[in-house]
Design a protein around this motif. Structure first.
Motif, PDB file in Angstrom:
ATOM      1  N   ARG A  83      76.621  52.451  21.099  1.00  0.00           N
ATOM      2  CA  ARG A  83      75.741  52.421  22.274  1.00  0.00           C
ATOM      3  C   ARG A  83      75.433  53.814  22.781  1.00  0.00           C
ATOM      4  NH1 ARG A  83      79.055  49.804  27.258  1.00  0.00           N
ATOM      5  NH2 ARG A  83      77.078  50.317  28.272  1.00  0.00           N
ATOM      6  N   TRP A  84      76.405  54.732  22.640  1.00  0.00           N
ATOM      7  CA  TRP A  84      76.177  56.097  23.108  1.00  0.00           C
ATOM      8  C   TRP A  84      75.305  56.871  22.125  1.00  0.00           C
ATOM      9  CZ3 TRP A  84      76.890  55.639  27.815  1.00  0.00           C
ATOM     10  CH2 TRP A  84      77.923  54.865  28.329  1.00  0.00           C
ATOM     11  N   LEU A  85      75.348  56.478  20.849  1.00  0.00           N
ATOM     12  CA  LEU A  85      74.405  57.061  19.889  1.00  0.00           C
ATOM     13  C   LEU A  85      72.984  56.632  20.226  1.00  0.00           C
ATOM     14  CD1 LEU A  85      76.302  56.564  16.497  1.00  0.00           C
ATOM     15  CD2 LEU A  85      75.922  58.705  17.730  1.00  0.00           C
ATOM     16  N   VAL A  86      72.826  55.370  20.650  1.00  0.00           N
ATOM     17  CA  VAL A  86      71.506  54.874  21.054  1.00  0.00           C
ATOM     18  C   VAL A  86      71.024  55.631  22.291  1.00  0.00           C
ATOM     19  CG1 VAL A  86      70.256  52.860  21.941  1.00  0.00           C
ATOM     20  CG2 VAL A  86      71.864  52.598  20.041  1.00  0.00           C
ATOM     21  N   VAL A  87      71.928  55.830  23.261  1.00  0.00           N
ATOM     22  CA  VAL A  87      71.572  56.599  24.462  1.00  0.00           C
ATOM     23  C   VAL A  87      71.166  58.020  24.079  1.00  0.00           C
ATOM     24  CG1 VAL A  87      72.464  57.624  26.587  1.00  0.00           C
ATOM     25  CG2 VAL A  87      72.996  55.242  26.037  1.00  0.00           C
ATOM     26  N   ALA A  88      71.952  58.642  23.179  1.00  0.00           N
ATOM     27  CA  ALA A  88      71.645  60.011  22.752  1.00  0.00           C
ATOM     28  C   ALA A  88      70.287  60.073  22.063  1.00  0.00           C
ATOM     29  CB  ALA A  88      72.738  60.522  21.816  1.00  0.00           C
ATOM     30  N   ALA A  89      70.008  59.083  21.194  1.00  0.00           N
ATOM     31  CA  ALA A  89      68.710  59.042  20.516  1.00  0.00           C
ATOM     32  C   ALA A  89      67.589  58.903  21.534  1.00  0.00           C
ATOM     33  CB  ALA A  89      68.680  57.880  19.519  1.00  0.00           C
ATOM     34  N   GLY A  90      67.813  58.053  22.540  1.00  0.00           N
ATOM     35  CA  GLY A  90      66.810  57.880  23.584  1.00  0.00           C
ATOM     36  C   GLY A  90      66.550  59.157  24.347  1.00  0.00           C
ATOM     37  N   LEU A  91      67.618  59.887  24.676  1.00  0.00           N
ATOM     38  CA  LEU A  91      67.457  61.148  25.405  1.00  0.00           C
ATOM     39  C   LEU A  91      66.703  62.178  24.569  1.00  0.00           C
ATOM     40  CD1 LEU A  91      70.963  61.435  27.103  1.00  0.00           C
ATOM     41  CD2 LEU A  91      68.778  60.899  28.205  1.00  0.00           C
ATOM     42  N   VAL A  92      66.971  62.179  23.257  1.00  0.00           N
ATOM     43  CA  VAL A  92      66.236  63.082  22.370  1.00  0.00           C
ATOM     44  C   VAL A  92      64.750  62.745  22.386  1.00  0.00           C
ATOM     45  CG1 VAL A  92      65.859  63.742  19.964  1.00  0.00           C
ATOM     46  CG2 VAL A  92      68.182  63.622  20.868  1.00  0.00           C
ATOM     47  N   ILE A  93      64.420  61.453  22.319  1.00  0.00           N
ATOM     48  CA  ILE A  93      63.017  61.036  22.328  1.00  0.00           C
ATOM     49  C   ILE A  93      62.361  61.388  23.662  1.00  0.00           C
ATOM     50  CG2 ILE A  93      61.439  59.061  22.165  1.00  0.00           C
ATOM     51  CD1 ILE A  93      63.525  57.728  20.326  1.00  0.00           C
ATOM     52  N   VAL A  94      63.098  61.188  24.767  1.00  0.00           N
ATOM     53  CA  VAL A  94      62.582  61.594  26.078  1.00  0.00           C
ATOM     54  C   VAL A  94      62.297  63.099  26.077  1.00  0.00           C
ATOM     55  CG1 VAL A  94      63.158  61.888  28.522  1.00  0.00           C
ATOM     56  CG2 VAL A  94      63.665  59.724  27.375  1.00  0.00           C
ATOM     57  N   GLY A  95      63.223  63.871  25.509  1.00  0.00           N
ATOM     58  CA  GLY A  95      63.031  65.318  25.433  1.00  0.00           C
ATOM     59  C   GLY A  95      61.800  65.691  24.632  1.00  0.00           C
ATOM     60  N   VAL A  96      61.584  64.988  23.514  1.00  0.00           N
ATOM     61  CA  VAL A  96      60.384  65.239  22.702  1.00  0.00           C
ATOM     62  C   VAL A  96      59.126  64.907  23.507  1.00  0.00           C
ATOM     63  CG1 VAL A  96      59.107  64.522  20.654  1.00  0.00           C
ATOM     64  CG2 VAL A  96      61.570  64.887  20.508  1.00  0.00           C
ATOM     65  N   GLY A  97      59.198  63.808  24.270  1.00  0.00           N
ATOM     66  CA  GLY A  97      58.065  63.442  25.107  1.00  0.00           C
ATOM     67  C   GLY A  97      57.756  64.509  26.145  1.00  0.00           C
ATOM     68  N   ILE A  98      58.799  64.998  26.815  1.00  0.00           N
ATOM     69  CA  ILE A  98      58.610  66.062  27.810  1.00  0.00           C
ATOM     70  C   ILE A  98      58.052  67.320  27.144  1.00  0.00           C
ATOM     71  CG2 ILE A  98      59.818  67.610  29.402  1.00  0.00           C
ATOM     72  CD1 ILE A  98      61.756  65.278  29.965  1.00  0.00           C
ATOM     73  N   PHE A  99      58.545  67.622  25.946  1.00  0.00           N
ATOM     74  CA  PHE A  99      58.045  68.779  25.191  1.00  0.00           C
ATOM     75  C   PHE A  99      56.546  68.645  24.940  1.00  0.00           C
ATOM     76  CE2 PHE A  99      56.895  70.533  21.024  1.00  0.00           C
ATOM     77  CZ  PHE A  99      57.195  71.862  21.222  1.00  0.00           C
ATOM     78  N   HIS A 100      56.102  67.425  24.568  1.00  0.00           N
ATOM     79  CA  HIS A 100      54.675  67.202  24.330  1.00  0.00           C
ATOM     80  C   HIS A 100      53.863  67.406  25.611  1.00  0.00           C
ATOM     81  CE1 HIS A 100      55.604  65.619  20.370  1.00  0.00           C
ATOM     82  NE2 HIS A 100      54.320  65.427  20.148  1.00  0.00           N
ATOM     83  N   VAL A 101      54.386  66.907  26.735  1.00  0.00           N
ATOM     84  CA  VAL A 101      53.672  67.061  28.002  1.00  0.00           C
ATOM     85  C   VAL A 101      53.531  68.546  28.354  1.00  0.00           C
ATOM     86  CG1 VAL A 101      53.768  66.648  30.485  1.00  0.00           C
ATOM     87  CG2 VAL A 101      54.315  64.796  28.890  1.00  0.00           C
ATOM     88  N   VAL A 102      54.633  69.283  28.242  1.00  0.00           N
ATOM     89  CA  VAL A 102      54.607  70.718  28.559  1.00  0.00           C
ATOM     90  C   VAL A 102      53.697  71.462  27.588  1.00  0.00           C
ATOM     91  CG1 VAL A 102      56.005  72.826  28.668  1.00  0.00           C
ATOM     92  CG2 VAL A 102      56.885  70.684  29.620  1.00  0.00           C
TER      93      VAL A 102
END
Length: 273
Positions: A154-173
């Motif tokens: 479950r924490w690997l899933v959370v970590a993967a989600g945070l990475v994807i959120v980070g990629v999304g923020i990177f795209h916005v910036v």
């Protein structure tokens, strides 16, 4: 010569190949076609259509059912495969124009892109030969459920989600600050024209928002230990639709993703390769 030396030599020859450069540009065009279709499917979803998933699998399915679509699918497959090979060669021998301090990060980024484009090439090929299967959301939920069977999953899933959120923020910036101009030829991407710059801005921001929502779904799935909350891009877009003023938000997001598609078509010409 060692095995790694031979691999690097082969990668340098591939990167210097005119044919691979042309095909890599075709890969950006393929990305443009796919994003245009995803944007169109997202707008249809916002307007109440229940047919077709607004993600890569939905785009490939639309191509497969269109007249002459199989030819286009094979062209998309070839373009994505060439772009994957191009990115992997940069991961092996280095990214041109990057200083030593940033080289390691640039290589990792190129390798990640190479894997992503390789996956897209495999997906397109599967639809081209008549396969395809179900949408991405169900596959993501199945994978997430498998991971969460392990105590640490479950924490690997959370970590993967945070990475994807980070990629999304990177795209916005990247879109807001016009950092994508560094990917284009000419000083500051000047040869590309104002229209391409605006399309890039809108497209990167819209795609970043969709990715951030997608990552949020993975985080929610891991935190609540509920794999059903995970999903693919289609699920993320449906989540946007279900928010207050969601129809308008999803239409704007869909148009933005389509704008990214048009930008990618222009990038096929102006990209630094």
């Amino acid at each position: 010569m060692s095995t790694s030396g031979r691999a690097q030599g082969a990668a340098r020859r591939a990167r210097n190949s005119t044919g691979l450069r042309v095909l890599a540009r075709a890969g950006y065009a393929a990305s443009g076609v796919v994003h245009l279709l995803i944007g169109w499917l997202a707008v249809r979803l916002a307007l109440g259509s229940s047919s077709g998933s607004a993600d890569e699998s939905g785009a490939f399915r639309q191509l497969a059912s269109a007249p002459g679509g199989m030819i286009v699918l094979w062209a998309v497959t070839l373009g994505f495969a060439a772009l994957a090979l191009w990115q992997l060669t940069e991961a092996l021998v280095g990214v041109p124009g990057v200083d030593d301090a940033q080289e390691a990060g640039a290589r990792v980024k190129a390798g990640g892109k190479g894997v992503l484009y390789g996956v897209l090439a495999a997906m397109a090929a599967r639809y081209a030969v008549g396969g395809g299967g179900g949408g991405g959301g169900g596959q993501q939920e199945s994978l997430t459920a498998t991971l969460m069977q392990d105590p640490a999953g479950r924490w690997l899933v959370v970590a993967a989600g945070l990475v994807i959120v980070g990629v999304g923020i990177f795209h916005v910036v990247k879109g807001w600050r016009k950092k994508f101009l560094e990917d284009l030829r000419g000083a500051g991407g000047g040869k590309a024209g104002v229209a391409v710059v605006r399309l890039g801005q809108v497209g990167y921001i819209a795609k970043g928002v969709a990715l951030a929502v997608l990552g949020g779904l993975f985080v929610a799935a891991g935190v609540t230990h509920d794999a059903d909350k995970a999903g693919g891009l289609d699920d993320a877009l449906r989540t946007i639709r279900d928010q207050p003023f969601g129809t308008a938000l999803l239409i704007v997001t869909g148009v933005g993703i389509a704008a990214y598609g048009v930008y990618s078509l222009a990038r096929a010409r102006y990209a630094r390769i």
